[in-house]
Design a protein around this motif. Structure first.
Motif, short mmCIF file in Angstrom:
data_model
loop_
_atom_site.label_atom_id
_atom_site.label_comp_id
_atom_site.label_asym_id
_atom_site.label_seq_id
_atom_site.Cartn_x
_atom_site.Cartn_y
_atom_site.Cartn_z
N UNK A 1 -54.17 83.39 77.75
CA UNK A 1 -54.09 83.18 76.41
C UNK A 1 -52.90 82.63 75.85
N UNK A 2 -51.87 82.96 76.35
CA UNK A 2 -50.59 82.45 75.97
C UNK A 2 -50.40 80.98 76.13
N UNK A 3 -51.08 80.24 76.94
CA UNK A 3 -50.96 78.75 77.03
C UNK A 3 -51.65 78.16 75.78
N UNK A 4 -52.20 78.87 74.87
CA UNK A 4 -53.01 78.30 73.70
C UNK A 4 -51.91 78.17 72.40
N UNK A 5 -50.78 78.69 72.68
CA UNK A 5 -49.74 78.68 71.50
C UNK A 5 -48.46 78.00 72.25
N UNK A 6 -48.61 76.80 72.87
CA UNK A 6 -47.24 76.49 73.47
C UNK A 6 -46.23 76.02 72.37
N UNK A 7 -46.39 75.96 70.99
CA UNK A 7 -45.25 75.79 70.13
C UNK A 7 -44.97 77.13 69.68
N UNK A 8 -45.37 78.08 69.95
CA UNK A 8 -45.04 79.40 69.47
C UNK A 8 -44.53 80.55 70.75
N UNK A 9 -45.03 80.23 71.80
CA UNK A 9 -44.65 81.13 73.16
C UNK A 9 -44.06 80.29 74.40
N UNK A 10 -43.02 80.83 74.63
CA UNK A 10 -42.41 80.27 76.01
C UNK A 10 -42.90 81.11 77.05
N UNK A 11 -43.67 80.34 77.84
CA UNK A 11 -43.93 81.16 79.29
C UNK A 11 -43.17 81.00 80.37
#
Length: 87
Positions: A31-41
């Motif tokens: 699910x982290x990949x759905x927010x690339x502008x908010x989450x650095x994975x």
């Protein structure tokens, strides 16, 4: 990570997104990949350390121009949800 952590990760993600603070995370949750502008994975420990250092050294850009209230943050999250057609 344990099965419990994997199951709770989506709940924690939305709690953390609501704070408006930058997020650095491991790739434990798709699910982290759905927010690339908010989450650095970060795929590994070295990249995690680099990403964390970058975030800590960057000026805070997560505070809404109008202020740092829960209303500002709720509005910002509602906009993200609208952009993704989930609100």
């Amino acid at each position: 990570t344990s099965e419990f952590n994997r199951m709770c990760s989506p709940m924690r993600l939305f709690d953390q997104l609501a704070t408006g603070a930058p997020i650095v995370a491991t790739a434990a949750c798709e699910q982290l990949g759905e927010f690339p502008d908010r989450v650095r994975v970060a795929p590994d420990a070295k990249d995690f350390a680099v990403a964390l250092k970058d975030v800590l050294e960057s000026p805070p850009n997560h505070i809404a121009p109008g202020g740092n209230t829960w209303s500002d943050r709720a509005e910002a999250m509602l906009n993200v949800m609208k952009e993704r057609d989930i609100a």
